[in-house]
Design a protein around this motif. Structure first.
Motif, PDB file in Angstrom:
ATOM      1  N   THR A  66      11.535  73.215  38.835  1.00 58.16           N
ATOM      2  CA  THR A  66      12.861  73.007  38.240  1.00 58.16           C
ATOM      3  C   THR A  66      13.195  74.066  37.183  1.00 58.16           C
ATOM      4  N   TRP A 102      12.788  76.108  51.176  1.00 60.34           N
ATOM      5  CA  TRP A 102      13.593  76.164  49.954  1.00 60.34           C
ATOM      6  C   TRP A 102      14.151  77.578  49.740  1.00 60.34           C
ATOM      7  N   TRP A 158      18.926  76.038  49.418  1.00 59.35           N
ATOM      8  CA  TRP A 158      19.314  74.681  48.986  1.00 59.35           C
ATOM      9  C   TRP A 158      18.512  74.337  47.738  1.00 59.35           C
ATOM     10  N   SER A 159      19.147  74.256  46.619  1.00 61.59           N
ATOM     11  CA  SER A 159      18.433  74.073  45.356  1.00 61.59           C
ATOM     12  C   SER A 159      17.668  72.750  45.320  1.00 61.59           C
ATOM     13  N   TYR A 160      18.187  71.730  45.998  1.00 61.95           N
ATOM     14  CA  TYR A 160      17.525  70.423  45.971  1.00 61.95           C
ATOM     15  C   TYR A 160      16.254  70.392  46.820  1.00 61.95           C
ATOM     16  N   GLY A 179      12.953  69.389  45.343  1.00 61.25           N
ATOM     17  CA  GLY A 179      12.569  67.985  45.279  1.00 61.25           C
ATOM     18  C   GLY A 179      11.710  67.572  46.458  1.00 61.25           C
ATOM     19  N   ALA A 199      25.076  64.942  43.916  1.00 61.32           N
ATOM     20  CA  ALA A 199      23.746  65.138  43.344  1.00 61.32           C
ATOM     21  C   ALA A 199      22.807  64.010  43.765  1.00 61.32           C
ATOM     22  N   ASN A 211      21.961  64.430  47.571  1.00 60.58           N
ATOM     23  CA  ASN A 211      21.078  65.569  47.810  1.00 60.58           C
ATOM     24  C   ASN A 211      19.652  65.294  47.331  1.00 60.58           C
ATOM     25  N   ALA A 212      19.534  64.675  46.165  1.00 58.00           N
ATOM     26  CA  ALA A 212      18.208  64.347  45.645  1.00 58.00           C
ATOM     27  C   ALA A 212      17.508  63.330  46.542  1.00 58.00           C
ATOM     28  N   ALA A 246      16.379  65.054  49.721  1.00 54.72           N
ATOM     29  CA  ALA A 246      15.222  65.902  49.457  1.00 54.72           C
ATOM     30  C   ALA A 246      13.940  65.076  49.369  1.00 54.72           C
TER      31      ALA A 246
END
Length: 673
Positions: A125, A373, A378-380, A383, A483, A486-487, A490
């Motif tokens: 993160t 990743w 994809w930033s999530y 996770g 958010a 997506n979390a 993930a």
């Protein structure tokens, strides 16, 4: 869901855990920490009905977090500009920590495991903001420390549950069952298969008891003394099992011959009240140490039977004295001697191959997740890597973690649905800490009841911990659906990735797991027979009994047709002990007898190598060298020959219990007296 129904102790534990979690959450909020939900989540992660278990896990979790935080500060700022290198470094660090943790089967292993996946949880993160690595790491340590302190404090103050009464009850049950089995073996009434199954079950119970004993020392100085006595007692308890195995064989080998009168004396002594038995132990030992005539095969069997009965009486005397110490709080010299001799971690089975395979699976799953990743942008996806690393670490001790992961998947979906309802329907209507805490209690308090029971622990743990972390409760409620979605995706993706990787690389069936443990025992016998150094008999015994305890649940899961059901690690243990005794006596024997003893050791090692390769081995093939050595030593005077002869009698009984008596020459009593 709870076997036996909900008990008052379950409700007290749940309320105490919920109060500690909400207190930790409130303190973290008041201190302005960035992620106060970590404090509340920590409480549920370390929750345990036993106060010592909470303390030990709290200490080790804090230690692991500090180690992980230090690695974050070391790695992230230095490698943030090279995502591939950073991902590789974190994956290798997590794999190394998991490997080390799997080599340590004490509660201390949690330090290494957490030191690994803490870097994964926090480090990824910080890739876009490496300058804040130190501040975030310190904040994470503070959040977890708050949760730990709240859980430990309330666990000690509000109706704490000590391990001592649980241990006392379980030890009494174990000793009562072992005494009942001992009397059945001495009566000759116990069927060999049933007796073997009961001995195996007692070994598994003793291994399970060790997990509770390991937590006792964290309850305070007096509890540490209790833990030392328990370790000493368990050491003697498990040594009873190979004795019972041999006594059953000796009883059967004597056939219809009249039984020695001492056998009835030992039976009566085992059934006598504890105080009466302890008072009469010395007199009984004097009767058992009376000389016997070893001139015939039955005489040799009687001599060995009396020696093993003497060992059984000595072990039971120790067990009764130690149990009395535990009940009264007194300390005898016996406890000190046994505590000093007891080896903790060095006596436990360690599977380096499976530890390495588990670490490799973790590195690969993190590598795959990081590749996706970086490739997808994809930033999530970070996770997903975090979730996969946690699952592959926590479930690394299970032979086949895929069924557990499937159950976790369903529980995670349930937690996700609950989190969605809270975040977008319930919490927006509430204002203030107390209403939010009351609303969370509707789910967390029932989950705490499930946490208190081993059979439902996984359900309570997954729902409570996932709900807290999915809500990401801070000082301001977030209603960002993108958010949240997506979390959640993930996390589910990380679970599926871990499941697929573990299924492909790490999952082994019960038969393969049991076979690995059996082979480890066979390797110990081979080493005892051919190794360059003399091994410690007590160390070999402790390790093989530990392997037996680990193998029993796996053997129970096998189909009735499996050939592994005929395996008996207790026999292998007896073989290893007698091999060591024979090797010790061999060096002082005359040349012919020494060569005969060496031939026995060579043939025995060859047979165990054959078994290890998967080829059936015929124990009867060992009878010619065994009987030849037995005849030579039977006619040889001196103490080394008597010791070697006794070891050969033990080997014959363990390897070929149903064989016909050997043809022994009449010894020259004038020379052997």
């Amino acid at each position: 869901m709870i076997p036996g129904g909900v008990q008052l102790s379950h409700v007290v534990f749940s309320l105490r855990t919920f109060a500690a979690a909400m207190l930790a959450y409130w303190i973290a909020l008041s201190c302005g920490l960035s992620n106060p939900y970590w404090a509340a989540g920590t409480v549920y992660i370390i929750a345990n009905p036993l106060s010592g278990a909470v303390t030990s896990k709290a200490v080790y979790r804090l230690g692991g977090t500090v180690i992980g935080a230090a690695m974050i500060v070391l790695l992230v700022p230095a490698l943030s500009a090279a995502p591939v290198l950073l991902s590789a470094a974190i994956a290798l660090w997590c794999g190394l920590c998991l490997f080390v943790s799997l080599l340590d089967r004490s509660p201390r292993a949690y330090v290494f495991m957490l030191g690994g996946y803490t870097v994964s949880l926090t480090g990824f993160t910080l890739v876009t903001d490496p300058a804040s690595s130190f501040a975030v790491s310190v904040s994470r340590v503070e959040e977890i420390a708050i949760g730990i302190l709240c859980a430990a404090l309330l666990g000690r103050l509000i109706l704490p549950q000590r391990a001592g009464p649980i241990l006392a009850t379980r030890v009494k049950g174990w000793l009562d069952n072992a005494a009942r089995l001992s009397r059945a073996v001495l009566d000759g009434e116990s069927d060999s298969a049933a007796a073997r199954a009961e001995r195996h079950r007692l070994a598994a119970d003793a291994v399970a008891l060790r997990a509770v004993t390991a937590q006792v020392g964290h309850e305070g100085p007096s509890a540490r003394r209790l833990g030392e006595r328990m370790e000493a007692l368990q050491h003697r308890m498990v040594m009873v099992l190979p004795l019972l195995s041999e006594l059953g064989d000796l009883r059967a080998a004597r056939g219809t011959a009249p039984e020695p009168p001492q056998l009835a004396l030992v039976r009566d002594w085992l059934a006598a009240p504890e105080s009466e038995a302890l008072a009469g132990a010395d007199a009984l030992q004097a009767r058992l140490n009376a000389p016997a005539d070893p001139g015939t095969w039955n005489g040799l069997l009687d001599q060995r039977l009396l020696a093993r009965l003497s060992d059984l009486v000595a072990l039971w005397t120790d067990c009764r004295l130690l149990r009395a110490d535990i009940a009264s709080g007194e300390v005898h010299a016996l406890r000190r001697r046994l505590s000093a001799r007891y080896r903790r971690a060095s006596d436990l089975h360690t599977d380096y191959g499976m530890a390495l395979l588990s670490a490799l699976a973790l590195v690969i799953v993190m590598g795959l997740g990081c590749t996706f990743w970086i490739w997808s942008g994809w930033s999530y996806a970070a996770g997903a890597v975090q979730m996969a690393s946690i699952l592959c670490s926590v479930l690394a001790t299970i032979d086949n973690a895929v069924p557990v992961m499937k159950k976790v998947l369903g529980l995670m979906l349930l937690a996700l649905a609950l989190a969605f309802a809270y975040q977008f329907a319930i919490l927006p209507m509430l204002d203030g800490f107390l209403p939010v805490a009351a609303a969370l209690g509707l789910v967390l308090i029932p989950c705490g009841v499930l946490l208190a029971v081993p059979a439902t622990w996984l359900t309570g743990f997954q729902i409570s911990v996932n709900l807290i972390y999915m809500l990401t409760l801070k000082d301001q409620l977030s209603t960002n659906f993108d958010a949240f979605a997506n979390a959640g995706l993930a996390s589910l993706g990380g679970l599926i990735l871990a499941m697929l990787t573990m299924a492909a690389m790490r999952s082994i069936g019960a038969e393969r797991g049991a076979r690995r443990l059996l082979r480890a025992g066979w390797d110990a016998v081979i080493e005892a027979a051919t190794g360059p150094r003399r091994a410690d008999p007590e160390r070999i015994a402790a390790r093989m009994l530990d392997r037996l305890g680990l193998a029993v649940p796996r053997l129970a899961a096998l189909p009735a047709t499996s050939a592994l059901h005929s395996s008996d690690i207790l026999r292998d243990l007896r073989v290893g002990q007698e091999v060591l005794a024979l090797r010790q006596a061999r060096d002082a024997l005359p040349e012919a007898a020494r060569q005969a003893a060496t031939a026995v050791l060579t043939a025995l090692a060859t047979q165990y190598r054959t078994r290890r390769s998967g080829t059936p081995a015929d124990p009867a093939a060992l009878l010619p060298p065994l009987d030849q050595a037995l005849r030579l030593l039977h006619a040889t005077p001196g103490a080394p020959a008597r010791s070697g002869r006794d070891a050969l009698v033990g080997l014959r009984g363990a390897l070929c219990p149903g064989a016909a008596p050997p043809d022994l020459p009449a010894p020259d009593h004038r020379r052997t007296a």
